[in-house]
Design an enzyme around this catalytic site. Structure first.
Site, PDB file in Angstrom:
ATOM      1  N   ASP A  29      46.669  75.453  40.634  1.00  0.00           N
ATOM      2  CA  ASP A  29      47.047  74.530  38.565  1.00  0.00           C
ATOM      3  C   ASP A  29      47.209  73.517  38.362  1.00  0.00           C
ATOM      4  O   ASP A  29      47.977  73.272  37.824  1.00  0.00           O
ATOM      5  CB  ASP A  29      47.813  75.770  38.047  1.00  0.00           C
ATOM      6  CG  ASP A  29      49.095  75.926  38.531  1.00  0.00           C
ATOM      7  OD1 ASP A  29      49.104  75.101  40.207  1.00  0.00           O
ATOM      8  OD2 ASP A  29      50.402  76.365  38.816  1.00  0.00           O
ATOM      9  N   ASP A 249      38.552  45.852  48.999  1.00  0.00           N
ATOM     10  CA  ASP A 249      37.931  45.795  47.291  1.00  0.00           C
ATOM     11  C   ASP A 249      38.510  46.803  46.087  1.00  0.00           C
ATOM     12  O   ASP A 249      38.671  48.212  46.483  1.00  0.00           O
ATOM     13  CB  ASP A 249      35.905  46.123  47.328  1.00  0.00           C
ATOM     14  CG  ASP A 249      35.424  46.844  46.373  1.00  0.00           C
ATOM     15  OD1 ASP A 249      36.048  46.639  45.554  1.00  0.00           O
ATOM     16  OD2 ASP A 249      34.217  46.358  46.585  1.00  0.00           O
ATOM     17  N   ASP A 260      37.636  44.520  38.940  1.00  0.00           N
ATOM     18  CA  ASP A 260      36.819  44.898  40.826  1.00  0.00           C
ATOM     19  C   ASP A 260      36.957  43.366  41.400  1.00  0.00           C
ATOM     20  O   ASP A 260      35.824  42.353  40.741  1.00  0.00           O
ATOM     21  CB  ASP A 260      35.513  45.620  39.815  1.00  0.00           C
ATOM     22  CG  ASP A 260      34.580  45.343  41.323  1.00  0.00           C
ATOM     23  OD1 ASP A 260      35.109  45.814  42.695  1.00  0.00           O
ATOM     24  OD2 ASP A 260      33.327  45.768  41.441  1.00  0.00           O
ATOM     25  N   GLU A 373      28.694  39.310  43.032  1.00  0.00           N
ATOM     26  CA  GLU A 373      29.693  40.237  44.594  1.00  0.00           C
ATOM     27  C   GLU A 373      28.598  39.847  45.796  1.00  0.00           C
ATOM     28  O   GLU A 373      28.379  41.179  46.576  1.00  0.00           O
ATOM     29  CB  GLU A 373      30.468  41.402  44.518  1.00  0.00           C
ATOM     30  CG  GLU A 373      28.982  41.900  43.343  1.00  0.00           C
ATOM     31  CD  GLU A 373      29.701  43.807  43.705  1.00  0.00           C
ATOM     32  OE1 GLU A 373      30.201  44.324  44.523  1.00  0.00           O
ATOM     33  OE2 GLU A 373      30.009  44.207  42.652  1.00  0.00           O
ATOM     34  N   ARG A 394      32.826  40.537  51.754  1.00  0.00           N
ATOM     35  CA  ARG A 394      32.578  40.542  50.310  1.00  0.00           C
ATOM     36  C   ARG A 394      33.574  39.712  49.615  1.00  0.00           C
ATOM     37  O   ARG A 394      34.565  40.048  49.736  1.00  0.00           O
ATOM     38  CB  ARG A 394      32.409  42.106  50.348  1.00  0.00           C
ATOM     39  CG  ARG A 394      31.233  41.466  48.168  1.00  0.00           C
ATOM     40  CD  ARG A 394      31.170  43.231  48.204  1.00  0.00           C
ATOM     41  NE  ARG A 394      32.277  44.169  47.895  1.00  0.00           N
ATOM     42  CZ  ARG A 394      31.971  45.461  49.135  1.00  0.00           C
ATOM     43  NH1 ARG A 394      31.238  45.019  50.426  1.00  0.00           N
ATOM     44  NH2 ARG A 394      32.949  45.817  49.422  1.00  0.00           N
ATOM     45  N   GLU A 396      34.291  39.233  45.801  1.00  0.00           N
ATOM     46  CA  GLU A 396      34.070  39.544  44.666  1.00  0.00           C
ATOM     47  C   GLU A 396      34.803  39.241  43.212  1.00  0.00           C
ATOM     48  O   GLU A 396      35.335  39.235  43.463  1.00  0.00           O
ATOM     49  CB  GLU A 396      34.206  41.317  45.046  1.00  0.00           C
ATOM     50  CG  GLU A 396      33.369  41.637  43.280  1.00  0.00           C
ATOM     51  CD  GLU A 396      32.976  43.103  43.142  1.00  0.00           C
ATOM     52  OE1 GLU A 396      33.345  43.658  43.928  1.00  0.00           O
ATOM     53  OE2 GLU A 396      33.003  44.044  42.453  1.00  0.00           O
TER      54      GLU A 396
HETATM   55  N1  GLY Z   1      34.196  48.026  43.967  1.00  0.00           N
HETATM   56  C1  GLY Z   1      32.890  49.181  43.457  1.00  0.00           C
HETATM   57  C2  GLY Z   1      31.611  47.619  43.571  1.00  0.00           C
HETATM   58  O1  GLY Z   1      32.206  46.664  44.289  1.00  0.00           O
HETATM   59  O2  GLY Z   1      31.038  47.638  42.910  1.00  0.00           O
HETATM   60 MN    MN Z   2      32.204  45.252  42.035  1.00  0.00          MN
HETATM   61 MN    MN Z   3      34.148  45.492  43.883  1.00  0.00          MN
END
Ligand code: GLY
Ligand code: MN
Ligand code: MN
Length: 426
Positions: A29, A249, A260, A373, A394, A396
């Site tokens: 629940d 990320d 993001d 990104e 990466r 971004e």
């Molecule tokens: N965090 C998801 C993306 O970078 O698309």
């Molecule tokens: Mn993204």
């Molecule tokens: Mn991302």
């Protein structure tokens, strides 16, 4: 003009039914934290579950809220409810009614309307409810009442609206971006060999929540070493090791708007030669992609710009062999760069909105928000120089398309090798 008024104008005629999200059980629940449906939130920001917005278009457009009644007993256990009267006053509806009257009222509202606007296929229980309602209207045929002949997808009309952010949305997204920037800096300061990925995730979540965000916009990726080569790594349960990179990320959600950001940095605060080579390459690719974002360029342009730089770099680093154009054509680069360079960003982290108009990539327009990104993910393999093994990078950022080009609303997150090393040395 309000968003509801604009949508009513776009509809022209017919009735739209836009439910908010339902509460979701997590186990037994206990519920997941409640998150409104993005379309519903976009149009009214009414915060409670069991709420439905109905828009009646035509010569006398109206917006109606259906919501839970006031209930002293339930409010004692679960907290405040607006109830229809305060809901109408506070959120500016023409009418508001108890959610218990929705089915009955919809049968009346849909009679003799040309179209029902609804997100068919999004939620099976709502599809069944709407089918039942339409059949109830059809059952009144001998009273001269007709059911709508057309069922139209309300999402198509709203996706185009949501793609261009208004001033309020841009202001919120700037705030979300700056909170996420602080969270990434906090994570960089906290990272060191021996700490666990989840400890760094906790630093991000602390900054989000302490800054008033309701939640992360998506599960944070805190990926040390080889985990950085797993695009959607979310286990976040390994210790960080000396000599590895850490790829984070993560972005917060503020009043339902996402940010993001990805950053990649050395756990020990100092890039190795090979790490610096790959990092500098991805940063160059991102710089090229950002330079390609401006009104009139198409959505694919930043990806094409990033790819060109990345593939040339992969050849220079001897990760790939051959001519750049041939590698792009054959997509051999996908071994090291397998995703696209961005996506729309807004209420949803992978926000709604078409990417093409017919066969052509969508033209960028001022007010669109997209991520930039590029990355490079090098798994250990016999044909890859050992120094590059398990390097995942990466970078971004979030870009607002402006009249003259774009503005990176996450630009304060440190990004050059020198700035990262300086921040980590503090
Ligand atoms: N965090 C998801 C993306 O970078 O698309
Ligand atoms: Mn993204
Ligand atoms: Mn991302």
């Amino acid at each position: 003009m309000s968003r509801r008024a604009r949508l009513l104008g776009i509809m022209g005629s017919g009735v739209a039914v836009i439910p908010s999200a339902s509460e979701k059980l997590r186990n037994r629940d206990s519920h997941y934290p409640y998150r409104a449906d993005s379309y519903f939130h976009y149009l009214c920001a009414f915060p409670e579950p069991e709420a439905v917005l109905v828009l009646v278009a035509g010569s006398e457009p109206r917006s109606l809220l259906f919501c839970r009644d006031k209930d002293c007993d339930k409010e004692t256990w679960d907290g405040f409810r607006f109830g229809p009267d305060a809901g109408r006053e506070t959120f500016g509806f023409d009418e508001a009614h108890s959610i218990t009257t929705l089915d009955e009222k919809l049968v009346e509202l849909l009679a003799n309307q040309p179209a029902l606007w609804f997100s068919l296929g999004h939620d099976a229980s709502w599809d069944a409810r709407i089918t039942k309602t339409l059949n109830a209207v059809r059952a009144q045929g001998r009273d001269g009442k007709r059911a709508p002949a057309e069922i139209r997808d309300i999402r198509m009309a709203m996706d185009a609206m949501r793609l261009i952010k208004d001033e309020d949305e841009i202001a919120l997204m700037r705030r979300a971006a700056s909170i996420s920037v602080r969270a990434h800096h906090r994570a960089m300061r906290a990272a060191r060999p021996g700490r666990f990925e989840y400890e760094i995730e906790a630093e991000l979540l602390h900054e989000f929540r302490a800054s008033g965000c309701q939640a992360p916009a998506y599960t944070s990726i805190v990926a040390g070493g080889a985990n950085g080569c797993i695009l959607h790594y979310v286990d976040n349960n390994r210790p960080l090791k000396d000599g590895e990179l850490l790829l984070i990320d993560a972005g917060c959600e503020l009043e339902c708007y996402a940010s993001d950001i990805s950053r990649s940095f050395p756990v020990n605060g100092q890039f190795s030669g090979a790490q610096a080579d790959v990092y500098a390459l991805v940063l160059d690719a991102q710089t090229a992609a950002i330079a390609a974002i401006r009104p009139g360029a198409n959505f694919h342009a930043p990806h094409a710009a990033a790819l060109k730089v990345l593939v040339q770099g992969m050849v220079d680093l001897k990760l790939l062999h051959g001519a750049v154009d041939g590698i792009i054509e054959s997509e051999a680069y996908k071994r090291f760069y397998m995703h696209r360079t961005g996506h729309w960003l807004g209420l949803d982290v992978h926000d709604v909105g078409e990417y093409k108009d017919g066969e052509q990539w969508k033209m960028l327009e001022a007010g669109m928000m997209l991520t930039v990104e590029p990355g490079c993910y090098i798994r250990a393999a016999a044909d890859v120089p050992a120094a590059f093994h398990d390097i995942g990078v990466r970078i971004e950022d979030d870009a607002l398309v402006t009249a003259g080009g774009c503005e990176i609303i996450t630009r304060d997150a440190v990004k050059t090798i020198a700035d990262i090393e300086a921040l980590m040395a503090e």
